[in-house]
Design a protein around this motif. Structure first.
Motif, PDB file in Angstrom:
ATOM      1  N   ARG A 101       0.840  -1.207   0.000  1.00 18.52           N
ATOM      2  CA  ARG A 101       0.000   0.000   0.000  1.00 18.52           C
ATOM      3  C   ARG A 101       0.870   1.250   0.000  1.00 18.52           C
ATOM      4  O   ARG A 101       0.605   2.207  -0.738  1.00 18.52           O
ATOM      5  CB  ARG A 101      -0.915   0.010   1.227  1.00 18.52           C
ATOM      6  CG  ARG A 101      -2.066  -0.935   1.126  1.00 18.52           C
ATOM      7  CD  ARG A 101      -2.990  -0.810   2.314  1.00 18.52           C
ATOM      8  NE  ARG A 101      -3.985  -1.862   2.291  1.00 18.52           N
ATOM      9  CZ  ARG A 101      -4.549  -2.384   3.347  1.00 18.52           C
ATOM     10  NH1 ARG A 101      -4.201  -1.957   4.543  1.00 18.52           N
ATOM     11  NH2 ARG A 101      -5.443  -3.332   3.226  1.00 18.52           N
ATOM     12  N   GLN A 102       1.881   1.205   0.854  1.00 18.81           N
ATOM     13  CA  GLN A 102       2.769   2.374   0.914  1.00 18.81           C
ATOM     14  C   GLN A 102       3.487   2.566  -0.415  1.00 18.81           C
ATOM     15  O   GLN A 102       3.614   3.698  -0.900  1.00 18.81           O
ATOM     16  CB  GLN A 102       3.802   2.210   2.046  1.00 18.81           C
ATOM     17  CG  GLN A 102       3.195   2.311   3.422  1.00 18.81           C
ATOM     18  CD  GLN A 102       4.210   2.017   4.519  1.00 18.81           C
ATOM     19  OE1 GLN A 102       5.331   1.622   4.236  1.00 18.81           O
ATOM     20  NE2 GLN A 102       3.793   2.203   5.772  1.00 18.81           N
ATOM     21  N   ARG A 104       2.389   1.599  -3.361  1.00 18.87           N
ATOM     22  CA  ARG A 104       1.394   2.071  -4.328  1.00 18.87           C
ATOM     23  C   ARG A 104       1.096   3.550  -4.114  1.00 18.87           C
ATOM     24  O   ARG A 104       1.035   4.343  -5.069  1.00 18.87           O
ATOM     25  CB  ARG A 104       0.108   1.249  -4.196  1.00 18.87           C
ATOM     26  CG  ARG A 104      -0.891   1.568  -5.320  1.00 18.87           C
ATOM     27  CD  ARG A 104      -2.167   0.805  -5.204  1.00 18.87           C
ATOM     28  NE  ARG A 104      -2.935   1.426  -4.121  1.00 18.87           N
ATOM     29  CZ  ARG A 104      -3.755   0.786  -3.315  1.00 18.87           C
ATOM     30  NH1 ARG A 104      -3.910  -0.499  -3.421  1.00 18.87           N
ATOM     31  NH2 ARG A 104      -4.421   1.420  -2.373  1.00 18.87           N
ATOM     32  N   GLU A 105       0.912   3.919  -2.838  1.00 18.44           N
ATOM     33  CA  GLU A 105       0.642   5.327  -2.550  1.00 18.44           C
ATOM     34  C   GLU A 105       1.816   6.201  -2.979  1.00 18.44           C
ATOM     35  O   GLU A 105       1.624   7.294  -3.534  1.00 18.44           O
ATOM     36  CB  GLU A 105       0.355   5.512  -1.048  1.00 18.44           C
ATOM     37  CG  GLU A 105      -0.975   4.926  -0.609  1.00 18.44           C
ATOM     38  CD  GLU A 105      -1.152   4.930   0.898  1.00 18.44           C
ATOM     39  OE1 GLU A 105      -0.216   5.354   1.620  1.00 18.44           O
ATOM     40  OE2 GLU A 105      -2.220   4.498   1.366  1.00 18.44           O
ATOM     41  N   GLU A 108       1.691   6.408  -6.729  1.00 17.39           N
ATOM     42  CA  GLU A 108       0.606   7.301  -7.136  1.00 17.39           C
ATOM     43  C   GLU A 108       0.997   8.752  -6.914  1.00 17.39           C
ATOM     44  O   GLU A 108       0.718   9.620  -7.743  1.00 17.39           O
ATOM     45  CB  GLU A 108      -0.682   6.962  -6.372  1.00 17.39           C
ATOM     46  CG  GLU A 108      -1.330   5.678  -6.813  1.00 17.39           C
ATOM     47  CD  GLU A 108      -2.547   5.315  -5.960  1.00 17.39           C
ATOM     48  OE1 GLU A 108      -2.837   6.018  -4.965  1.00 17.39           O
ATOM     49  OE2 GLU A 108      -3.205   4.311  -6.292  1.00 17.39           O
TER      50      GLU A 108
END
Length: 124
Positions: A101-102, A104-105, A108
């Motif tokens: 998640r980190q 991906r964030e 992004e």
């Protein structure tokens, strides 16, 4: 003298009979005593054998209980270890998911910055 010989023979025969009877009674008493002692000894041996047998059974039962307890303890340890491994695996998976998640964030955010930079470059 003729009277003395029959009396002497009678007394000798009576004494011999008494001695023979006493000897036979004594032999019978020894035999029965020997049998009684033999039975008592046999009885004592049987009692000891029975006690040893019961002690061996108790010992085996205790060993069986200890073995079962050890097996149960080992199974509990294995289950606990398996649960700990599962929890560790889950926490590792959670960490991997959090890490993804980190990432991906972060990606992004980089894409958004790149888009803004491109937009600013086009605007100028």
């Amino acid at each position: 003298m003729r009277v003395g010989v029959p009396i002497f023979l009678f007394l000798a025969a009576a004494g011999f009979h008494t001695a023979l009877t006493a000897s036979l009674e004594s032999a019978e008493k020894e035999d029965t005593f020997g049998e009684e002692v033999g039975l008592e000894q046999l009885s004592d041996l049987q009692k000891r054998d029975q006690e040893e047998f019961e002690a061996a059974q108790m010992s085996e039962a205790v060993q069986d209980e200890n073995t079962e307890e050890e097996n149960d303890t080992q199974e509990e340890d294995m289950n606990r270890d398996g649960n700990v491994e599962a929890v560790q695996h889950e926490s590792e998976s959670d960490e991997d998911v959090d890490g993804m998640r980190q990432t991906r964030e972060h990606l992004e955010a980089n894409v958004e910055e790149a888009d803004e930079t491109t937009n600013l470059a086009e605007v100028e």
